[in-house]
Motif scaffolding. Structure first.
Motif, PDB file in Angstrom:
ATOM      1  N   ALA A 198       0.843  -1.200   0.000  1.00 11.52           N
ATOM      2  CA  ALA A 198       0.000   0.000   0.000  1.00 11.52           C
ATOM      3  C   ALA A 198       0.878   1.251   0.000  1.00 11.52           C
ATOM      4  CB  ALA A 198      -0.944  -0.004   1.205  1.00 11.52           C
ATOM      5  N   ALA A 199       1.929   1.220   0.812  1.00 10.14           N
ATOM      6  CA  ALA A 199       2.857   2.366   0.873  1.00 10.14           C
ATOM      7  C   ALA A 199       3.561   2.545  -0.473  1.00 10.14           C
ATOM      8  CB  ALA A 199       3.877   2.143   1.987  1.00 10.14           C
ATOM      9  N   ARG A 200       4.013   1.449  -1.040  1.00  9.81           N
ATOM     10  CA  ARG A 200       4.755   1.481  -2.307  1.00  9.81           C
ATOM     11  C   ARG A 200       3.884   2.049  -3.430  1.00  9.81           C
ATOM     12  NH1 ARG A 200       5.996  -3.669  -2.266  1.00  9.81           N
ATOM     13  NH2 ARG A 200       4.559  -4.395  -3.879  1.00  9.81           N
ATOM     14  N   HIS A 201       2.592   1.750  -3.390  1.00 14.36           N
ATOM     15  CA  HIS A 201       1.691   2.217  -4.446  1.00 14.36           C
ATOM     16  C   HIS A 201       1.053   3.569  -4.134  1.00 14.36           C
ATOM     17  CE1 HIS A 201       1.970  -1.243  -7.089  1.00 14.36           C
ATOM     18  NE2 HIS A 201       1.990  -2.011  -6.013  1.00 14.36           N
ATOM     19  N   GLY A 202       1.497   4.195  -3.057  1.00  6.09           N
ATOM     20  CA  GLY A 202       1.075   5.571  -2.819  1.00  6.09           C
ATOM     21  C   GLY A 202      -0.215   5.758  -2.044  1.00  6.09           C
ATOM     22  N   PHE A 203      -0.728   4.695  -1.455  1.00  7.88           N
ATOM     23  CA  PHE A 203      -1.915   4.875  -0.610  1.00  7.88           C
ATOM     24  C   PHE A 203      -1.543   5.650   0.651  1.00  7.88           C
ATOM     25  CE2 PHE A 203      -3.334   1.382  -3.260  1.00  7.88           C
ATOM     26  CZ  PHE A 203      -4.684   1.631  -3.410  1.00  7.88           C
ATOM     27  N   ALA A 204      -2.506   6.440   1.109  1.00 10.00           N
ATOM     28  CA  ALA A 204      -2.264   7.209   2.337  1.00 10.00           C
ATOM     29  C   ALA A 204      -2.582   6.399   3.585  1.00 10.00           C
ATOM     30  CB  ALA A 204      -3.122   8.472   2.325  1.00 10.00           C
ATOM     31  N   GLY A 205      -3.395   5.371   3.409  1.00  8.93           N
ATOM     32  CA  GLY A 205      -3.783   4.583   4.570  1.00  8.93           C
ATOM     33  C   GLY A 205      -4.256   3.203   4.195  1.00  8.93           C
ATOM     34  N   VAL A 206      -4.550   2.434   5.227  1.00  6.06           N
ATOM     35  CA  VAL A 206      -5.120   1.104   5.039  1.00  6.06           C
ATOM     36  C   VAL A 206      -6.278   0.922   6.013  1.00  6.06           C
ATOM     37  CG1 VAL A 206      -3.005  -0.026   4.209  1.00  6.06           C
ATOM     38  CG2 VAL A 206      -3.447   0.126   6.677  1.00  6.06           C
ATOM     39  N   ALA A 207      -7.169   0.014   5.635  1.00  5.84           N
ATOM     40  CA  ALA A 207      -8.245  -0.396   6.545  1.00  5.84           C
ATOM     41  C   ALA A 207      -8.055  -1.889   6.786  1.00  5.84           C
ATOM     42  CB  ALA A 207      -9.609  -0.100   5.937  1.00  5.84           C
ATOM     43  N   PRO A 208      -7.409  -2.226   7.901  1.00  7.48           N
ATOM     44  CA  PRO A 208      -7.113  -3.640   8.172  1.00  7.48           C
ATOM     45  C   PRO A 208      -8.289  -4.375   8.796  1.00  7.48           C
ATOM     46  CG  PRO A 208      -6.194  -2.285   9.915  1.00  7.48           C
ATOM     47  CD  PRO A 208      -6.877  -1.339   8.950  1.00  7.48           C
ATOM     48  N   ARG A 261      -1.720   5.748   7.519  1.00  8.38           N
ATOM     49  CA  ARG A 261      -2.858   5.981   8.395  1.00  8.38           C
ATOM     50  C   ARG A 261      -3.668   4.682   8.481  1.00  8.38           C
ATOM     51  NH1 ARG A 261      -6.201  10.679   5.785  1.00  8.38           N
ATOM     52  NH2 ARG A 261      -7.696   9.953   7.347  1.00  8.38           N
ATOM     53  N   VAL A 262      -4.292   4.455   9.602  1.00  6.14           N
ATOM     54  CA  VAL A 262      -5.191   3.304   9.734  1.00  6.14           C
ATOM     55  C   VAL A 262      -6.607   3.882   9.773  1.00  6.14           C
ATOM     56  CG1 VAL A 262      -5.811   1.288  11.096  1.00  6.14           C
ATOM     57  CG2 VAL A 262      -3.414   2.026  10.968  1.00  6.14           C
ATOM     58  N   THR A 263      -7.221   3.919   8.600  1.00  6.50           N
ATOM     59  CA  THR A 263      -8.449   4.706   8.474  1.00  6.50           C
ATOM     60  C   THR A 263      -9.657   4.042   9.110  1.00  6.50           C
ATOM     61  OG1 THR A 263      -8.841   3.738   6.308  1.00  6.50           O
ATOM     62  CG2 THR A 263      -7.661   5.838   6.378  1.00  6.50           C
ATOM     63  N   GLY A 264      -9.676   2.721   9.140  1.00  8.96           N
ATOM     64  CA  GLY A 264     -10.812   2.050   9.769  1.00  8.96           C
ATOM     65  C   GLY A 264     -10.432   0.621  10.087  1.00  8.96           C
ATOM     66  N   TYR A 265     -10.874   0.174  11.245  1.00  7.03           N
ATOM     67  CA  TYR A 265     -10.580  -1.190  11.689  1.00  7.03           C
ATOM     68  C   TYR A 265     -11.869  -1.988  11.475  1.00  7.03           C
ATOM     69  CZ  TYR A 265      -8.499  -4.701  14.885  1.00  7.03           C
ATOM     70  OH  TYR A 265      -7.957  -5.836  15.446  1.00  7.03           O
ATOM     71  N   CYS A 266     -11.754  -3.105  10.722  1.00  9.40           N
ATOM     72  CA  CYS A 266     -12.938  -3.860  10.284  1.00  9.40           C
ATOM     73  C   CYS A 266     -13.035  -5.188  11.039  1.00  9.40           C
ATOM     74  CB  CYS A 266     -12.867  -4.158   8.803  1.00  9.40           C
ATOM     75  SG  CYS A 266     -12.727  -2.673   7.774  1.00  9.40           S
ATOM     76  N   ARG A 267     -14.201  -5.644  11.485  1.00  9.37           N
ATOM     77  CA  ARG A 267     -15.427  -4.905  11.609  1.00  9.37           C
ATOM     78  C   ARG A 267     -16.067  -5.270  12.938  1.00  9.37           C
ATOM     79  NH1 ARG A 267     -18.494  -6.598   6.115  1.00  9.37           N
ATOM     80  NH2 ARG A 267     -18.314  -8.593   7.245  1.00  9.37           N
ATOM     81  N   GLY A 268     -16.602  -4.282  13.555  1.00 10.13           N
ATOM     82  CA  GLY A 268     -17.299  -4.474  14.819  1.00 10.13           C
ATOM     83  C   GLY A 268     -18.802  -4.521  14.630  1.00 10.13           C
ATOM     84  N   GLY A 269     -19.498  -4.454  15.739  1.00 10.41           N
ATOM     85  CA  GLY A 269     -20.964  -4.521  15.696  1.00 10.41           C
ATOM     86  C   GLY A 269     -21.431  -5.943  15.814  1.00 10.41           C
ATOM     87  N   LEU A 270     -22.326  -6.361  14.919  1.00 12.51           N
ATOM     88  CA  LEU A 270     -22.833  -7.743  14.868  1.00 12.51           C
ATOM     89  C   LEU A 270     -23.385  -8.207  16.217  1.00 12.51           C
ATOM     90  CD1 LEU A 270     -19.691  -7.830  13.215  1.00 12.51           C
ATOM     91  CD2 LEU A 270     -21.003  -9.644  12.175  1.00 12.51           C
ATOM     92  N   PHE A 271     -24.038  -7.326  16.924  1.00 11.31           N
ATOM     93  CA  PHE A 271     -24.418  -7.627  18.306  1.00 11.31           C
ATOM     94  C   PHE A 271     -25.444  -8.749  18.428  1.00 11.31           C
ATOM     95  CE2 PHE A 271     -22.834  -3.234  18.532  1.00 11.31           C
ATOM     96  CZ  PHE A 271     -21.873  -3.396  19.511  1.00 11.31           C
ATOM     97  N   GLU A 278      -8.314   5.185  13.169  1.00 13.84           N
ATOM     98  CA  GLU A 278      -9.126   6.404  13.269  1.00 13.84           C
ATOM     99  C   GLU A 278     -10.602   6.102  13.538  1.00 13.84           C
ATOM    100  OE1 GLU A 278      -8.178   8.690   9.749  1.00 13.84           O
ATOM    101  OE2 GLU A 278      -6.021   8.387  10.097  1.00 13.84           O
ATOM    102  N   GLY A 279     -10.938   4.837  13.519  1.00 11.82           N
ATOM    103  CA  GLY A 279     -12.310   4.441  13.809  1.00 11.82           C
ATOM    104  C   GLY A 279     -12.482   2.950  13.583  1.00 11.82           C
ATOM    105  N   ILE A 280     -13.652   2.476  13.973  1.00 10.90           N
ATOM    106  CA  ILE A 280     -14.016   1.077  13.750  1.00 10.90           C
ATOM    107  C   ILE A 280     -15.249   1.056  12.851  1.00 10.90           C
ATOM    108  CG2 ILE A 280     -14.970  -1.001  14.857  1.00 10.90           C
ATOM    109  CD1 ILE A 280     -13.296  -0.340  17.322  1.00 10.90           C
ATOM    110  N   VAL A 281     -15.206   0.204  11.844  1.00 10.63           N
ATOM    111  CA  VAL A 281     -16.382   0.028  10.994  1.00 10.63           C
ATOM    112  C   VAL A 281     -17.329  -0.958  11.674  1.00 10.63           C
ATOM    113  CG1 VAL A 281     -17.225  -0.753   8.755  1.00 10.63           C
ATOM    114  CG2 VAL A 281     -15.082   0.543   8.907  1.00 10.63           C
ATOM    115  N   VAL A 282     -18.566  -0.547  11.857  1.00  7.32           N
ATOM    116  CA  VAL A 282     -19.546  -1.324  12.621  1.00  7.32           C
ATOM    117  C   VAL A 282     -20.725  -1.690  11.721  1.00  7.32           C
ATOM    118  CG1 VAL A 282     -21.262  -1.113  14.475  1.00  7.32           C
ATOM    119  CG2 VAL A 282     -18.899  -0.366  14.856  1.00  7.32           C
ATOM    120  N   ILE A 283     -21.028  -2.984  11.665  1.00 12.94           N
ATOM    121  CA  ILE A 283     -22.160  -3.447  10.837  1.00 12.94           C
ATOM    122  C   ILE A 283     -23.226  -4.107  11.703  1.00 12.94           C
ATOM    123  CG2 ILE A 283     -20.686  -3.734   8.822  1.00 12.94           C
ATOM    124  CD1 ILE A 283     -20.822  -6.784   9.317  1.00 12.94           C
TER     125      ILE A 283
END
Lengths: 215, 215
Positions: B25-35, B58-68, B96-101
Motif C-alpha cells: 500500500a505504501a509502495r503504491h502511494g496509498f495514504a492509509g489502510v483499513a485492516p 494511516r489506519v483509516t478504519g478497523y474492520c469490523r465491529g458490531g454484529l451484536f 481512526e475508527g471502527i467500521v460497525v455493521i
C-alpha cells in the motif's frame, strides 16, 4: 381440498405448459393462477382464456408489465405500446390485474434516477388506457439486488409515492415477501398501502442465497 | 504517486499477510489502510502498529465491529465485551475508527426486528467506552441481500436514525457504494448524514452478480 390461493405459473413452467399447469392448479384446489405472458402467448390468448374458464380458475395477475426504462429512452414509446397490448391481453383472459415492475437500466446505463423517471413517465402514459379497460396495475417493488437489471423501484415506499403522485385510480400494489422482507419500513408502508394491496406473493429467502433468481 | 486513498486490506488478503499488504500500500502511494481484525491478530497487535507506523500508513478504519445480535440474546454480553476489546485494539494500532455493521440473525432465527433491537442495545452498551477511548464507531448499512446473514441494518436512513437516537457523539457513518447505490433515498440521506460520514468505500456492482460476496 380448496385453497384460496393462486399459483404463480412461473413456479411450474419448467414442468408444464399453460394447459397442464392450469389443470394441475385446479386439481390441487387452487382458486386461481397468475400466468406469465410467454406462456399465454405460446398457448394463444383465446385458448388460454378458454382453459382458465374451463378449469374454474381466477386469473389473479398477469405477469409482468412495466419495465419502461429497460431499453432506454429510444425504446420508451415501444414499451408503452407493449404495455397497452398487455392490457388488451389481460382483458381477453379476464385477468384481475397486471403485475408491474420497475425494470432494469438500459444496457450500459448507470442512470438509475433516469430509469426511475422513465418508469413514472411510461406508467403515466399507460394508466388512462388501463383505467378505460378496467385492468388494475399492481405495482411491485423488487429486492434491491435486482435494481440494476430487473426492478429499479426497490421499496414499497417508492412505489406508494409513485401511486400517490399518479392518483392511485387504476393502480394497486403487489407485495412479494421475497422482495420486501428486509425493509425496516415494511410494516409502516404496508399500513400505508392498506387496501391498495391487491396481490401478494409468498416466497422464502434462503441463507446462503446461491442464486439470486432461482433460490 | 501519492493517492489520498485507503486500501481495504480485505481486497488483498488472499495474496498477502498484513506486513506485505501494508508495504505494498505504501509502495503504491496509498495514504492509509483499513485492516481486518483477523489479519491484525495474526500479525500481532503491537507488531501491526509498528508496521503501519513504519510505512507511514494511516489506519483509516478497523474492520469490523458490531454484529451484536448475530449470536442471539444469549451471546449479546459476549458480543459487547468483544466490541470493547476491539476498541482497545483499535486504540493500540492508532485506528481512526471502527467500521460497525448490523450483523445477521442468530442461527434459525427469523426475528429481524429483534436482531435490530439487539444491535441498538449492544451499540448503546459499547458507546461510552468508545467515547472514553476516543475511537469513533462508523456505522455501515449493508445491502439488503445481506440482511439475514450479515447486516440487519440495510439503509442509511436506519443507521442515521440509530445514531440520532443514541446521540451521535462518538458515532459516524461509513458508506460503501456497493451497499447503498440502489437506495431511492440515497442523496437525501447522504445530505442528512453530512459531516457524520467518516468513511466511504468505493466498489462496483456487476451485472449479472454471480457471487453475492466476492463479485
Amino acid at each position: 381440498m380448496s385453497l384460496n390461493l393462486s399459483l404463480n405459473l412461473a413456479t411450474v413452467r419448467t414442468q408444464w405448459k399453460l394447459p397442464q399447469a392450469a389443470e394441475a392448479a385446479a386439481r390441487h384446489g387452487f382458486a386461481g393462477v397468475a400466468p406469465w405472458r410467454e406462456m399465454v402467448e405460446e398457448t394463444g390468448i383465446a385458448e388460454s382464456a378458454r382453459i382458465f374458464k374451463a378449469n374454474g380458475m381466477r386469473v389473479t395477475g398477469y405477469c409482468r408489465g412495466g419495465l419502461f426504462g429497460a431499453g432506454g429512452r429510444k425504446d420508451l414509446k415501444a414499451a408503452i405500446d407493449d404495455n397497452k397490448r398487455m392490457i388488451d391481453e389481460a382483458a381477453a383472459i379476464a385477468a384481475e390485474g397486471i403485475v408491474v415492475i420497475g425494470g432494469g437500466l438500459a444496457p450500459e446505463s448507470r442512470d438509475l434516477a433516469g430509469a426511475r423517471a422513465m418508469f413514472v413517465e411510461g406508467l403515466a402514459a399507460v394508466l388512462p388506457y388501463a383505467r378505460a379497460c378496467r385492468i388494475p396495475l399492481a405495482l411491485e417493488p423488487m429486492h434491491p439486488m435486482y435494481a440494476a437489471d430487473r426492478g429499479c423501484i426497490p421499496t414499497l415506499r417508492e412505489m406508494l409515492d409513485i401511486a400517490d403522485v399518479l392518483g392511485n385510480d387504476g393502480l394497486g400494489i403487489a407485495i412479494d415477501t421475497y422482495h420486501v422482507w428486509w425493509d425496516p419500513e415494511l410494516s409502516t408502508q404496508i399500513a400505508r398501502a392498506g387496501q391498495r394491496i391487491i396481490a401478494h406473493h409468498i416466497c422464502d429467502w434462503l441463507v446462503p442465497t446461491r442464486h439470486m433468481l432461482t433460490d
